[in-house]
Design a protein around this motif. Structure first.
Motif: not given
Lengths: 416, 292
Positions: B119-120, B221-223, B235-239
């Motif tokens: 999640m960085h 941003f979402v990435n 968090p980085r969501v990982g989609l």
């Protein structure tokens, strides 16, 4: 009471009561405009049309807008933009119109400067026009606060803060303007009042005055030529339309304006539907938050040049703080255009390109204003701050030197 | 001819100014960032080439995950209310019904192995801060087992339609535990007070984010939020790219619901103005013939 004969037609009926035939002559068919003009002379009619569109779209927005810090943002972005049928269209027309009206004002204003249309009897046209510019600026600034987004809030915060720099009364003045110690609900409601009532009333009055001021000195023409309007008008009325130097406002002048308007509206509606970000800053779609300062705060594009004149002075000179110097320069910038008729000491009314020194002055001013506008948006760091200072200084020097440049020009013309 | 020259001068001056204060100034204020990486190549703790066994994965999930996670799609309901879950863990643990579909497989496998690095969020959860991410690392688990879990989650993942309802389901699964979407009537499943403690601040309402941030920004941003907003607690969501597109599509459907109407009406209005200008030109010519 005068004797009335029964009217034979509707026109006569109205003419008996309102003098409409004469009125139409004075206002339209025998209101004389010089023939020697180009499309820049259509900007006045464009501005009238844009103001009408702003007024009408504003009335529709007013039906749903709520001037309250807790409701304003959603009343604009939810109710008007998404719930009301074509509410988004009225908002886009209003926002884009408010931005584009300044573009046309600037074209109108610099056309006046380029052709010297502010002197030899035309001073009141210029003064009333600059008055309108100031009123439109106040209208634009107060309106920008209403959606209560982040930029509404912070631009209002920064701009009202400027008044704090005025000696002695500054701090009290800021509180008086805001109606609170910070930008708050009281600020929003008073700016709302100014935006929808007081300033529009003043604008309407100033427009009437501006039109009236055109009546006696008449509109300037492309060559700055002075001629006898009455003689030329008689020529026209006698049928010698081709040799007369004048045309009537209706239908000749307006037929050209309507065409210019048509072309302009293609561009305008392109912006309204497909390219509106420049007038509706994305940051303003974040609700105002007094605890969260955006990374970059800047006013709308049409204030950038004067904002940069203010910001350019970032260091102390001779014991006077940069802030105070900036404020003085800003004050200077905001009144100096008003004084142009008296700063230009040359009696010549000619387009700038036919004036030996003024032409350089004019184009340097244009370039300087563009540099100021550009650097007014960029972050004022490193070399940007110095470019801003240079451009701000150039602006002051340009106006301070104008009387001397034009005096020299007048002398040179006198020798010939 | 002269009029065209004047027009050209105006267009050039306005064009230069426009370029300076819009595209150029924005490129200075918002510099380009590294392109979005939807394969999440930077985390490689698990060999994701291994083929997962969904049946074994089911056993592992039931033994390791459902004590905290609901999986409605597989008949595992939430063990406690959202308020209780938020009070226990800091944030409501996600229902895993959509996990196999919306999360990239590589990300998901590495997330199970070590959530914080995936999640960085190392800047938030580290030895110095003393903070612990609520979900433990499964770095002791064999890579094959992790891949079995991923295979199982993929096998039970809820399918959604490619329309507003489907986009909404993806949005709620991906963002809905923390973010409100007032204009869609969506409230974060985690109560605001818990979120404030857990995230440091109440995450923003996303109703107008399609307008305030725009598709281009959201794409990066979402990435990976850290790329544009270093230090954020999001968090980085990982989609997957597809899931992210669905999320952004939903944000547009809610935040800019009149886009289609605007685009179609715009063409009509412009076409009308073209005809208007043409007729006005003919009229002007007719009138001016008399005076020229």
């Amino acid at each position: 009471m005068a004797k009335f004969k029964k009217a034979d037609s509707m026109l006569e009926w109205f003419d008996q009561r309102l003098g409409v035939v004469n009125f139409a002559k004075v206002m339209m068919t025998e209101y004389w405009i010089p023939k020697n003009i180009n499309f820049l002379w259509a900007m006045g009619v464009l501005l009238t049309m844009l103001f009408t569109m702003l007024l009408v779209s504003g009335i529709f927005l007013l039906m749903y807008y709520k001037p309250d810090v807790n409701m304003a943002f959603d009343s604009v972005n939810y109710t008007i933009m998404q719930e009301v049928a074509y509410g988004w269209l009225f908002r886009h027309i209003h926002a884009v119109g408010a931005s584009v009206v300044f573009l046309i004002i600037y074209i109108h204003m610099f056309t006046g400067i380029y052709y010297g249309s502010y002197k030899k009897g035309r001073e009141m046209i210029w003064i009333s026009g600059m008055l309108l510019f100031m009123l439109f600026s106040a209208e634009g600034f107060s309106g920008y606060m209403l959606p209560w987004g982040q930029m509404s809030y912070w631009a209002a915060y920064v701009i009202t803060e400027i008044f704090g720099g005025i000696p002695f009364i500054g701090d009290d003045l800021v509180v008086w303007i805001r109606g609170n110690f910070y930008v708050a609900d009281a600020t929003l409601t008073r700016f709302f009042m100014l935006h929808v009532l007081l300033i529009p009333l003043a604008i309407l009055g100033a427009i009437v005055f501006h039109f009236y001021s055109l009546r006696f000195p008449h509109v300037n023409n492309e060559k700055g030529e002075f001629f006898d309007y009455e003689v030329e008008a008689e020529k026209y009325l006698a049928g010698d339309k081709k040799h007369s130097k004048v045309i009537p406002f209706w239908p000749v002048f307006l037929s050209k304006d309507v065409f210019v308007m048509g072309v302009f509206l293609i561009f305008f509606f392109y912006l309204v539907f497909f390219h509106y970000d420049f007038a509706m800053d994305p940051i303003n779609f974040d609700k105002a938050n007094g605890l969260k300062t955006p990374a970059h705060i800047y006013p709308e594009w049409y204030f950038l040049w004067s904002y940069e004149v203010l910001r350019g002075w970032f260091f102390e000179i001779a014991g006077i703080s940069g802030k105070s110097l900036g404020l003085m320069a800003f004050g200077f910038a905001n009144v100096i255009f008003l004084l142009i008729p008296w700063l230009d000491r040359s009696p010549t009314v000619k387009p700038a390109n036919q004036r030996p020194f003024f032409k350089y002055w004019f184009w340097i001013l244009m370039a300087d204003l563009m540099v100021l506008t550009e650097f007014g948006k960029l972050p004022p760091t490193g070399p940007n701050a110095w470019v801003g200072f240079g451009a701000s200084l150039t602006f002051l020097v340009l106006f301070l030197s104008l009387p001397f440049i034009t005096k020299m020009e007048a002398k040179k013309a006198g020798r010939k | 001819m002269k009029e065209f020259k004047i027009l050209a001068v105006i267009l050039i001056l306005v064009g230069i100014t426009y370029y300076g204060i819009e595209p150029y100034a924005h490129s200075v204020m918002h510099p380009e960032v590294a392109p979005a990486d939807f394969t999440f190549q930077d985390v490689k703790n698990v060999d994701t080439k291994l083929t997962g066994n969904a049946a074994n994965g089911k056993t592992l999930v039931e033994a390791n995950c459902i004590a905290c996670h609901a999986i409605e799609a597989a008949g595992n309901p939430a063990v406690m209310s959202n308020a209780d879950a938020a009070a226990s863990y800091g944030v409501v643990p996600p229902d895993l019904s959509h996990a196999g579909r919306i999360y990239d497989a590589n990300f998901l496998a590495n997330f199970v192995f070590d959530p914080v690095s995936a999640m960085h969020l190392q800047h938030k959860y580290n030895a110095e801060s003393g903070k612990q991410f609520p979900m433990p690392s499964y770095n002791w688990m064999a890579p094959q087992d992790i891949m079995d879990i991923v295979a199982y989650l993929q096998s039970i993942a809820v399918k959604v339609t490619d329309d507003k309802a489907g986009h909404k389901a993806t949005f709620e699964a991906a963002c809905g535990r923390c973010h409100n979407m007032q204009y869609a009537g969506i409230e974060a499943t985690t109560p605001a007070d818990n979120l404030k403690t857990y995230m440091g601040t109440v995450p923003p309402d996303l109703s107008q984010y399609i307008k305030s941030r725009g598709e281009h920004y959201l794409h990066s941003f979402v990435n990976d939020p850290q790329v544009l907003l270093k230090g954020t607690s999001m968090p980085r969501v990982g989609l997957t790219e597809k899931a992210q597109e669905e999320v952004i599509a939903y944000m547009e459907e809610i935040g800019d619901s009149k886009k289609a109407e605007r685009n179609s009406l715009g063409l009509w209005v412009m076409a009308y103005m073209v005809v208007f200008a043409f007729l006005a030109y003919l009229w002007k010519r007719k009138i001016w013939e008399e005076v020229h």
